[in-house]
Design a protein around this motif. Structure first.
Motif, short mmCIF file in Angstrom:
data_model
loop_
_atom_site.label_atom_id
_atom_site.label_comp_id
_atom_site.label_asym_id
_atom_site.label_seq_id
_atom_site.Cartn_x
_atom_site.Cartn_y
_atom_site.Cartn_z
N TRP A 51 -7.90 5.86 9.57
CA TRP A 51 -7.06 6.15 10.73
C TRP A 51 -7.75 7.21 11.59
N GLY A 52 -7.47 7.14 12.89
CA GLY A 52 -7.86 8.23 13.76
C GLY A 52 -6.91 9.41 13.56
N GLN A 53 -7.22 10.50 14.22
CA GLN A 53 -6.43 11.73 14.03
C GLN A 53 -5.14 11.72 14.84
N TYR A 74 4.47 7.15 2.22
CA TYR A 74 5.00 5.91 2.80
C TYR A 74 4.48 4.70 2.03
N ILE A 100 -5.39 -4.66 4.70
CA ILE A 100 -5.23 -3.25 4.42
C ILE A 100 -5.91 -2.38 5.48
N VAL A 101 -5.17 -1.37 5.94
CA VAL A 101 -5.68 -0.38 6.88
C VAL A 101 -6.25 0.77 6.07
N ASP A 102 -7.55 0.99 6.18
CA ASP A 102 -8.17 1.97 5.29
C ASP A 102 -8.54 3.29 5.97
N ILE A 124 -3.25 3.93 -2.26
CA ILE A 124 -3.17 2.76 -3.14
C ILE A 124 -3.07 1.51 -2.28
N GLN A 143 0.89 11.43 3.93
CA GLN A 143 0.74 12.08 5.22
C GLN A 143 1.16 13.54 5.13
N ALA A 178 0.84 -1.19 0.00
CA ALA A 178 0.00 0.00 0.00
C ALA A 178 0.88 1.25 0.00
N TYR A 213 0.61 5.36 1.35
CA TYR A 213 -0.10 6.34 2.16
C TYR A 213 0.51 7.72 1.95
N GLN A 237 3.99 0.54 2.42
CA GLN A 237 3.73 -0.36 3.55
C GLN A 237 3.41 -1.75 3.01
N LEU A 295 6.46 5.68 10.62
CA LEU A 295 5.34 4.98 11.23
C LEU A 295 5.75 3.59 11.70
N TYR A 351 -1.85 6.44 16.80
CA TYR A 351 -3.01 6.41 15.92
C TYR A 351 -3.71 5.05 16.04
N GLN A 369 -1.29 15.58 10.37
CA GLN A 369 -2.44 14.75 10.00
C GLN A 369 -2.10 13.27 10.04
N ALA A 370 -3.13 12.46 10.10
CA ALA A 370 -2.95 11.01 10.03
C ALA A 370 -2.65 10.60 8.59
N PRO A 371 -2.05 9.45 8.42
CA PRO A 371 -1.85 8.95 7.05
C PRO A 371 -3.20 8.73 6.36
N LEU A 382 -4.86 6.57 3.11
CA LEU A 382 -4.63 5.49 2.15
C LEU A 382 -4.84 5.99 0.72
N PHE A 424 6.62 -0.39 7.27
CA PHE A 424 6.65 0.81 6.44
C PHE A 424 8.05 1.10 5.93
N GLN A 451 10.69 4.26 5.06
CA GLN A 451 11.03 5.42 5.89
C GLN A 451 10.40 6.71 5.38
#
Lengths: 107, 121
Positions: free
Chosen positions: B111-113, A86, B107-109, A47, A37, A33, A35, A88, B45, B97, A41-43, A45, A98, A100
């Motif tokens: 996420w929290g903030q 990133y 797959i992680v689709d 791809i 970022q 995948a 991500y 993963q 991460l 997170y 903020q959070a990552p 998704l 992940f 780097q």
């Protein structure tokens, strides 16, 4: 344990140009995948399964590759695309490893 | 709309404990695996651990760096997952997170903030 290496660490590209980000694994990856970022903020998704765009992801983002070599391509950079990306690997053990990260910055 | 809200972070002294919460909405929480990740300041991460859905036994797995100190639980009736962190070390300082996946390890689709945990004396 698989090690994911992304290159380059930083990529400077002008808006409207194409960006190509690489991810290499030390052994063959089952699932990959990408991500995005942004600061604070959070990552997000982008791809999954190496080449499938997640819901709502613009068509300018595309993923390719298999085995140990993978690529994320952004065909025409928009201002909102400048971020850290990133790769993963998943569906393996340890479950989530992940790279780097590659920082995509405005040239 | 799928949402995950992380909470419970703060400043804690080395050796002490802290519990984080992850509240989900917009999806069937009990059908999802919940993972916790962390990101140290300016770093990448790292997976911390996950809890499977009850259909898959509700069991947990942890990264080696936290195994024996951290534990994950869930209360599907409240759509909440918890990360209990004991014997905290300065190197546990990070944004934590929570996230969800259809099946643990897949797959992680979403996420929290994130919530910041600072371990310092």
């Amino acid at each position: 344990e698989i090690v994911m290496t992304q290159s380059p660490a930083t990529l400077s590209v002008s808006p409207g140009e194409r960006a190509t980000l690489s991810c290499r694994a030390t052994e063959s990856v089952i699932s990959l995948a990408w991500y995005q970022q942004k600061p604070g903020q959070a990552p997000r998704l982008l791809i999954y399964d190496a080449s499938t765009r997640a819901t709502g992801v613009p068509a300018r983002f595309s993923g390719s590759g298999s085995g140990r070599e993978f690529t994320l391509t952004i065909s025409s950079l928009q201002s909102e695309d400048f971020a850290i990306y990133y790769c993963q690997q998943y569906n393996n053990w340890p479950p989530y490893i992940f790279g780097q990260g590659t920082k995509l910055e405005i040239k | 709309e799928v949402q995950l809200v992380d909470s419970g972070g703060g400043l804690v002294k080395p050796g002490r404990s802290l519990r984080l919460s992850c509240t989900g909405s917009g999806f069937t929480f009990g059908d999802s695996a919940v993972s916790w990740f962390r990101q140290a300041p300016g770093k990448g991460l790292e997976w911390v651990g996950y809890i499977r859905s009850k259909v898959y036994g509700g069991t947990t797995e942890y990264a080696a760096s936290v195994k024996g100190r951290f534990s994950i639980s869930r209360d599907d009736s409240k759509s909440i997952a918890y990360l209990q962190m004991d014997s905290l070390k300065t190197e546990d300082t990070a944004v934590y997170y929570c996230s969800r996946a259809p099946v643990a390890g897949s797959i992680v689709d979403y996420w929290g903030q994130g919530t910041l945990v600072t371990v310092s004396s």
